[in-house]
Scaffold this active site. Sequence first.
Site, PDB file in Angstrom:
ATOM      1  N   ARG A 158      21.335  68.998  54.465  1.00  0.00           N
ATOM      2  CA  ARG A 158      22.499  69.550  53.764  1.00  0.00           C
ATOM      3  C   ARG A 158      23.041  68.538  52.746  1.00  0.00           C
ATOM      4  O   ARG A 158      23.176  67.357  53.032  1.00  0.00           O
ATOM      5  CB  ARG A 158      23.584  69.897  54.783  1.00  0.00           C
ATOM      6  CG  ARG A 158      24.888  70.453  54.170  1.00  0.00           C
ATOM      7  CD  ARG A 158      25.932  69.389  53.996  1.00  0.00           C
ATOM      8  NE  ARG A 158      27.235  69.930  53.595  1.00  0.00           N
ATOM      9  CZ  ARG A 158      28.245  69.178  53.200  1.00  0.00           C
ATOM     10  NH1 ARG A 158      28.124  67.863  53.149  1.00  0.00           N
ATOM     11  NH2 ARG A 158      29.396  69.724  52.852  1.00  0.00           N
ATOM     12  N   VAL A 159      23.344  69.003  51.550  1.00  0.00           N
ATOM     13  CA  VAL A 159      23.948  68.137  50.531  1.00  0.00           C
ATOM     14  C   VAL A 159      25.309  68.723  50.171  1.00  0.00           C
ATOM     15  O   VAL A 159      25.418  69.933  49.939  1.00  0.00           O
ATOM     16  CB  VAL A 159      23.044  68.055  49.277  1.00  0.00           C
ATOM     17  CG1 VAL A 159      23.736  67.268  48.172  1.00  0.00           C
ATOM     18  CG2 VAL A 159      21.701  67.396  49.630  1.00  0.00           C
ATOM     19  N   GLY A 160      26.323  67.867  50.131  1.00  0.00           N
ATOM     20  CA  GLY A 160      27.670  68.334  49.800  1.00  0.00           C
ATOM     21  C   GLY A 160      27.998  68.128  48.332  1.00  0.00           C
ATOM     22  O   GLY A 160      27.114  68.000  47.479  1.00  0.00           O
ATOM     23  N   GLY A 195      36.712  66.868  50.844  1.00  0.00           N
ATOM     24  CA  GLY A 195      37.048  68.126  51.517  1.00  0.00           C
ATOM     25  C   GLY A 195      35.793  68.913  51.825  1.00  0.00           C
ATOM     26  O   GLY A 195      34.706  68.336  51.914  1.00  0.00           O
ATOM     27  N   THR A 211      35.470  61.131  53.512  1.00  0.00           N
ATOM     28  CA  THR A 211      34.656  60.574  52.432  1.00  0.00           C
ATOM     29  C   THR A 211      35.469  59.467  51.763  1.00  0.00           C
ATOM     30  O   THR A 211      36.635  59.287  52.088  1.00  0.00           O
ATOM     31  CB  THR A 211      34.279  61.711  51.460  1.00  0.00           C
ATOM     32  OG1 THR A 211      33.036  61.445  50.854  1.00  0.00           O
ATOM     33  CG2 THR A 211      35.275  61.921  50.391  1.00  0.00           C
TER      34      THR A 211
END
Length: 322
Positions: free
Chosen positions: A220-222, A244, A192
Amino acid sequence: MLTLKRIILLTIFLFPFCLFSQTNVNNNSKFTIVIHGGAGFISKDIPDSKKNEYLNSLKEALTIGKKILANGGKSIDAVEQVIRYMEDNPNFNSGKGAVFTAIGTHELDASIMDGKDLSTGAVAGVTIIKHPISLARKVKEKTKHVLLSGPGADQFGKEIGVEIVDNHYFDTPSRLKNWEKRHKKKIEKHGTVGCVAIDMYGNIAAGTSTGGISDKMHGRVGDSPLINAGTYANNKTCGVSATGVGELFIRNTVAFNISALMEYKGYTLEQATDEMIHKRLEPGTGGIIAVDKDGNYSLSFNTPGMFRGVANSKGLFEVKIW
Ligand code: ASP
């Protein structure tokens, strides 16, 4: 000897300049900026040419932000411009070069926060936005919301006039190769980009942008678009950008907790980041970059490496991987 009349005249003459210097109050032209380009297992065996490519990309990103801040620019602008550069650079997992989802597409997440007034903007799962960080800023400045997701966020991007691209624009041959391998073996890969800065006026801003985790589920959302987990900024304490395993950063509210430990418990930036990265999180799960209200910085990670850099008004300018 100054006569009373002269003193009055002098005061009238100098008054506008006093006002000018008041509105430009700064802490002696001090600034600090930190950046990251992802944390994880980064092999030390990568060829020198590739290593130099990474280091040069980090240097260029840092130079963009440093110039803005040295010229009296705002931290929020430095953060946006640095991240835009990193989104254009295929070496990083954000914008061009973003990882593939399990269904072979790209879904991008980004967020930005201004520590001056806690205003924030974020986008999740955008598919056609060339610079997700700039759309996040538009959400902050042009809507009453904090986070837009999926088709609604893409649509907002079209309406507000940010640059639109085809989803395949984000493809790169190396990510495709990795994806094909991982898709078979189901191995996750992280990466990222982020930037945090304090400007001459004492304002802290933070931003994060990512393609997420390779082979992630569609939808999916981080942590990266989630204020408090992946990004946080507060002029009273610090600014933070994380990288991470997003799920762990969300569960542990990592970015906000660093600020909270400083505000509620009187921790220094170093103590607060140590607590979250080395005591609360498992080894091998990620890292953060942070700057506090006094211009101190922390680049802390529990993985073998983190692409990172720091520059400040005292002449410090450093980029590292391991
Ligand atoms: N934190 C990001 C996510 O979970 C990935 C990363 O930083 O590598 O989406």
